[in-house]
Design an enzyme around this catalytic site. Structure first.
Site, short mmCIF file in Angstrom:
data_model
loop_
_atom_site.label_atom_id
_atom_site.label_comp_id
_atom_site.label_asym_id
_atom_site.label_seq_id
_atom_site.Cartn_x
_atom_site.Cartn_y
_atom_site.Cartn_z
N CYS A 88 -25.02 56.88 -57.22
CA CYS A 88 -25.12 57.20 -55.72
C CYS A 88 -25.01 58.84 -55.40
O CYS A 88 -25.35 59.09 -54.25
CB CYS A 88 -23.85 56.60 -54.86
SG CYS A 88 -23.91 54.89 -55.26
N THR A 225 -23.39 48.53 -31.11
CA THR A 225 -22.42 47.60 -31.86
C THR A 225 -20.95 47.92 -31.24
O THR A 225 -20.59 48.96 -30.72
CB THR A 225 -22.26 47.90 -33.29
OG1 THR A 225 -23.74 47.81 -33.75
CG2 THR A 225 -21.27 46.96 -33.89
N SER A 249 -22.20 50.28 -46.28
CA SER A 249 -23.40 51.07 -45.89
C SER A 249 -24.65 50.18 -46.00
O SER A 249 -24.87 49.25 -46.80
CB SER A 249 -23.44 52.06 -47.02
OG SER A 249 -23.19 51.29 -48.34
N CYS A 381 -19.16 59.19 -53.24
CA CYS A 381 -18.47 58.47 -54.59
C CYS A 381 -19.61 57.97 -54.99
O CYS A 381 -20.72 57.70 -54.65
CB CYS A 381 -17.39 57.33 -53.59
SG CYS A 381 -18.27 56.11 -52.75
#
Length: 395
Positions: A88, A225, A249, A381
Site C-alpha cells: 500500500c 451516505t 477503503s 499503513c
C-alpha cells in the site's frame, strides 16, 4: 540538496468492475504520466529515471510496467526503469526512490508513479499442479489473487482483522467508525463540487458500446451516505466488530504520477515547482496491527525535516479502514480540521499501488490552491506491518 515536485497528476479512480476495469495498470500510468509531463511542460527527453509502484500484477505486461511507462511516454530508451512493490506504500516509495536517486547524483528528473487495476486481479492456478499433474479427484483449483493480496499469510491475518485489533486496543467504537466513514464521503462531495480535485485530475478516455467516453470523476464515492444507512451493515470480520464495507477503503482502479527534479534541473529547464520534498521515512510495525504504521513513520519523517506535528498545516493519512485511521489520529493527537479534509480512501478508493501517488498529487496541487498551507504530510499503513510518510513544503 533541494528536491522539487514539478508535476503531479492522477487518473480518476474507477470503482471495482467500473469504467476503468479494461485498462491495464500500465495504460493507466501511461495516461497519468502524459498528463504530468504536460502539466509541468516537461520534455520527456530530460527524464533520467522511472519508478512505478504496483502490487497485484494483473495484466500480461505487468512485469514490464515501469519500463513500458517510460518507453510509451517518450522517455529516452537508455533511461533505466524499476517497478516497485511496497504494497500500500508503493506510490510513496517511488517518490522516495526518485528522491534518493537525485540525492546520489544518479538522476536529475525522476518519474515516480503508482498504478493498480484491482478489477483485473487474476484467479491463479498453481503452476506445479497445472504443469506436473494433479492428484486424482482434486482437479485444478483457482486462487483469488486479490484476496491473497489483502491477507498476511505470515501473521494469518486479513487486513480487516488488523483494523479490528487496533479498534480494541485504542477503544475505537462502531459509532465512531460509521461517523468517520460518512465524513469521508461528505467531504469528498463538497471538495468535488468546489473543484478541489481539478488540479490533480488527469481525465481518461474509455471505449464503451456507445463510443469513447471521458472519465473525469472518481467513481467510488457516495457523498449522500448517512450514518443511519451504514449503521445497519453487519461487521465483516467479527460479529461484534467495527469494520464494515462502508468503513473500509474502496477496491478500485487508477494511477498517479509525480515528477521530481533537482534544483539544478529546475534552473536548467525552467521548471516550475509545485512544492518541495523535504523528508520521507518508512518503518516496520507489528503485522497484526499494521494500520498503526503511519504513526512512527510520520514522527520520523518530521524529525528528519526538523519539524513538529504543530508545524504541519495538512495531514493526509490513507484511510485503509476507519478504525485504522482513527487509531492513528488518536495516537498522534491530530487536529481533524487539518486532516483528510477533502475525503480519503474510504470515499475515493484505494488502488493499492496508486494511493501514495494520489495523496502526493493531491497535496502538491493543494499548495497552489491553498495559500495558507506551508507544510503537508502524506502517509499510509502497509500490509505486513509497515508505515511510510513524506513531508512536503511550500517553495
Amino acid at each position: 540538496m533541494s528536491i522539487y515536485v514539478v508535476a503531479a497528476k492522477r487518473t480518476p479512480f474507477g470503482s471495482f468492475g467500473g469504467s476503468l476495469k479494461g485498462l491495464s495498470a500500465t495504460k493507466l500510468c501511461v495516461e497519468s504520466t502524459k498528463a504530468a509531463l504536460a502539466q509541468g511542460n516537461i520534455n520527456p527527453e530530460i527524464v533520467d529515471s522511472v519508478y512505478v509502484g504496483n502490487v497485484i500484477q494483473s495484466s500480461p505486461d505487468a512485469a514490464y510496467l515501469a519500463r513500458h511507462v517510460g518507453v510509451k511516454t517518450g522517455v529516452p530508451i537508455n533511461v533505466q526503469a524499476l517497478t516497485i512493490n511496497r504494497l500500500c506504500g508503493s506510490g510513496f516509495e517511488t517518490v522516495a526512490q526518485g528522491a534518493q536517486a537525485i540525492q546520489l547524483g544518479l538522476s536529475k528528473v525522476s518519474i515516480c508513479g503508482g498504478a493498480e487495476n484491482m478489477s483485473a486481479a487474476p484467479m491463479n492456478i498453481d503452476g506445479n499442479a497445472a504443469r506436473w499433474g494433479t492428484p486424482l479427484g482434486k482437479g485444478l483449483q483457482a486462487n483469488d489473487s486479490l484476496w491473497s493480496g489483502l491477507t498476511d499469510s505470515h501473521a494469518g491475518t486479513p487486513m480487516g482483522v488488523t483494523a479490528e485489533n487496533l479498534a480494541k486496543k485504542h477503544g475505537i467504537t462502531r459509532e465512531q467508525c460509521d461517523e468517520f466513514a460518512v465524513r469521508s464521503q461528505v467531504l469528498w462531495g463538497k471538495a468535488q463540487e468546489a473543484g478541489h480535485f481539478d488540479g490533480e485530475m488527469a481525465p481518461i478516455e474509455v471505449k464503451t458500446r456507445k463510443g469513447m467516453v471521458t472519465i473525469d470523476t472518481d467513481e467510488h464515492p457516495k457523498p449522500s451516505t448517512t450514518v443511519d444507512q451504514i449503521s445497519k451493515l453487519r461487521p465483516v470480520f467479527d460479529k461484534e466488530g467495527v469494520v464494515t464495507a462502508a468503513g473500509a477503503s474502496g477496491i478500485c482502479d487508477g494511477a498517479g504520477t509525480i515528477i521530481l527534479a533537482s534544483e539544478e534541473a529546475v534552473k536548467e529547464h525552467g521548471l516550475k515547482p509545485l512544492c518541495k520534498l523535504t523528508a520521507w521515512n518508512s518503518v516496520g510495525c507489528e503485522p497484526t496491527e499494521m494500520g498503526i504504521g503511519p504513526v512512527p513513520a510520520i514522527q520520523n519523517a518530521l524529525s528528519i525535516a526538523g519539524k513538529s506535528l504543530s508545524d504541519v498545516d495538512r495531514f493526509e493519512i490513507n484511510e485503509a479502514f476507519a478504525a485504522q485511521f482513527l487509531s492513528c489520529a488518536s495516537s498522534l493527537g491530530l487536529d481533524m480540521d487539518k486532516t483528510n479534509v477533502n475525503g480519503g480512501a474510504i470515499s475515493i478508493g484505494h488502488p493499492l499501488g496508486a494511493s501514495g501517488s494520489r495523496i502526493v498529487a493531491h497535496l502538491a496541487n493543494e499548495f497552489e490552491r491553498n495559500e495558507g498551507m506551508d507544510v503537508a504530510v502524506g502517509s499510509a499503513c502497509i500490509g505486513g506491518g509497515q508505515g511510510i510518510a513524506v513531508v512536503l513544503e511550500r517553495v
